[in-house]
Enzyme design. Structure first.
Site, mmCIF file in Angstrom:
data_model
loop_
_atom_site.group_PDB
_atom_site.id
_atom_site.type_symbol
_atom_site.label_atom_id
_atom_site.label_comp_id
_atom_site.label_asym_id
_atom_site.label_seq_id
_atom_site.Cartn_x
_atom_site.Cartn_y
_atom_site.Cartn_z
ATOM 1 N N GLU A 113 0.760 -1.236 -0.093
ATOM 2 C CA GLU A 113 -0.049 0.119 -0.066
ATOM 3 C C GLU A 113 0.963 1.042 -0.006
ATOM 4 O O GLU A 113 0.228 2.343 0.120
ATOM 5 C CB GLU A 113 -0.884 0.151 1.168
ATOM 6 C CG GLU A 113 -1.815 -1.009 1.202
ATOM 7 C CD GLU A 113 -2.831 -1.195 2.505
ATOM 8 O OE1 GLU A 113 -2.484 -0.666 3.582
ATOM 9 O OE2 GLU A 113 -3.577 -1.832 2.667
ATOM 10 N N GLU A 141 -6.225 -7.497 -0.474
ATOM 11 C CA GLU A 141 -6.732 -7.612 1.024
ATOM 12 C C GLU A 141 -8.139 -7.177 1.122
ATOM 13 O O GLU A 141 -8.464 -6.083 0.395
ATOM 14 C CB GLU A 141 -5.838 -6.747 1.952
ATOM 15 C CG GLU A 141 -4.536 -7.332 2.000
ATOM 16 C CD GLU A 141 -3.587 -6.361 2.772
ATOM 17 O OE1 GLU A 141 -4.300 -5.708 3.721
ATOM 18 O OE2 GLU A 141 -2.380 -6.443 2.755
#
Length: 382
Positions: free
Chosen positions: A183, A317
């Site tokens: 991320e 995710e």
């Protein structure tokens, strides 16, 4: 995501739509002549599972691979654990890795041979039973954010890591996938969604686009199976809204074996917070019609932006805490996210820190939940 759930944990459960949504279990859309080779490949990945809080654990002064692998409360991973996940119907496994735990100094940044061997061994647990396996550079101490202030120095480390990983895994089958980063592909010192000059936004996106292109070019030139290996390209912060932004560009890839990675933890008051924080009040329940509709609204732009253009989407995710949450709401939330992603043709991957599948007993902690996980994972498998 890093350390946004208590004790650096991200938790989640999901179940079949027939239980929560009152609809038929998902079936993958039929293959069509207009589908890209990459879309067909992604469909075979089915529903995925994350080996969370394990090889990406960091923040300690460890000396061995085992020190780090067990630092966040999980036992040493073994083949039986992964065989159990596969037997439950999961066809893909994501293995987050913090390479900087055991790496030499620059400029060579030599990865510890035991760490490299361990990552290969764990990936092999999945590959040996036919799973698709993703390995990446995860949060890794957050050094990727330094690209905005020290591009050349950060690029040197980034390329050194991927050069070694690409060489080590170049002869593995196409069931092994490389993911450019987690991320960290967002540069809030340049721009963020709460403000900033347009030219700084362009600079932030151009920076990520450039890194992803460097990653693609390096892997493609590294020999062996890497010339056609599927690559998972990190979206901007892996946020859906920021990744469908026109400023984000997929790298040039002559073989068109690239997929885009996004994550889903929305609304954050339910999907991240276990208790109130300075930026929000934790939500205990979830599941009103408007909240369910919001998931569909959030994900739908992925179809026009990527899927309809033959670019697969991996929701690498999705999850939420189970602590201080209404159990029924947790199940409904994660079921909705998983089913919505699959209905669009995305690959949803559950984040599991060991609280769903018990890695010591090799059983799902809740037998009914385990059965439901199996049903949703195997539904619509090609």
């Amino acid at each position: 995501m890093f350390n946004k759930f208590a004790s650096a944990c991200r938790m989640g459960v999901l179940t079949v739509a027939t239980i929560i949504l009152g609809t038929a279990a998902f079936a993958a859309p039929p293959a069509g002549s207009s589908e890209s080779e990459a879309i067909v490949f992604a469909r075979r990945m089915g529903v995925g599972w994350n080996l969370g809080n394990t090889l990406e654990a960091t923040g300690i002064k460890g000396k061995t691979v085992r020190d780090y692998e067990t630092a966040w409360g999980n036992p040493v991973t073994n083949k039986k654990m992964i065989d159990g996940v596969r037997a439950a119907g999961f066809r893909s496994m994501r293995v987050p890795v913090a390479w900087s735990n055991l790496i030499g100094p620059g400029p060579d940044y030599v990865i510890n041979k035991e760490l490299m061997a361990r990552v290969e061994q764990v990936a092999g647990y999945g590959l040996d039973n036919g799973m698709y396996v993703i390995i990446n550079i995860h949060w890794d101490g957050g050094w990727i954010h330094k690209f905005s202030t020290d591009y050349d120095g950060s690029k040197q480390k980034y390329k050194a890591v991927w050069r070694q990983v690409a060489a080590r895994f170049k002869d593995h089958s196409d069931h092994l996938i490389f993911e450019s980063m987690n991320e960290e592909g967002s540069f809030e010192d340049l721009w963020n969604v709460y403000g900033g000059k347009p030219d700084q936004k362009d600079k932030a996106y151009l920076l990520l686009n450039k890194i992803n292109q460097e990653f693609t070019d390096l892997v493609r030139a590294s020999g062996g199976s890497n010339g056609r290996r599927y690559l998972l390209i990190a979206g901007y912060g892996t946020d859906i809204g920021r990744t469908v932004d026109p400023a984000f560009r997929m790298p040039r890839d002559s073989v068109k074996h690239s997929m885009v990675s996004v994550h889903y933890y929305s609304p954050p008051t339910f999907a991240i917070l276990e208790k109130d924080a300075s930026w929000g009040k934790a939500a205990y329940t979830w599941g009103t019609p408007s909240e369910v509709e919001a998931v569909k609204r959030d994900m739908l732009p992925l179809k026009a932006r990527f899927l309809d253009k033959g670019i697969p989407v991996v929701v690498g995710e999705f999850g939420c805490p189970t602590v201080n949450k209404d159990t029924t709401s947790v199940v409904k939330y994660l079921t909705t996210v998983c089913e919505t992603a699959r209905s669009l043709g995305c690959v949803p991957m559950l984040w599991d820190t060991g609280n769903i599948y018990d890695r010591k007993t090799l059983r799902f902690r809740n037998p009914q939940l385990g059965e439901a996980l199996t049903r949703i994972a195997v539904s619509g498998q090609p």
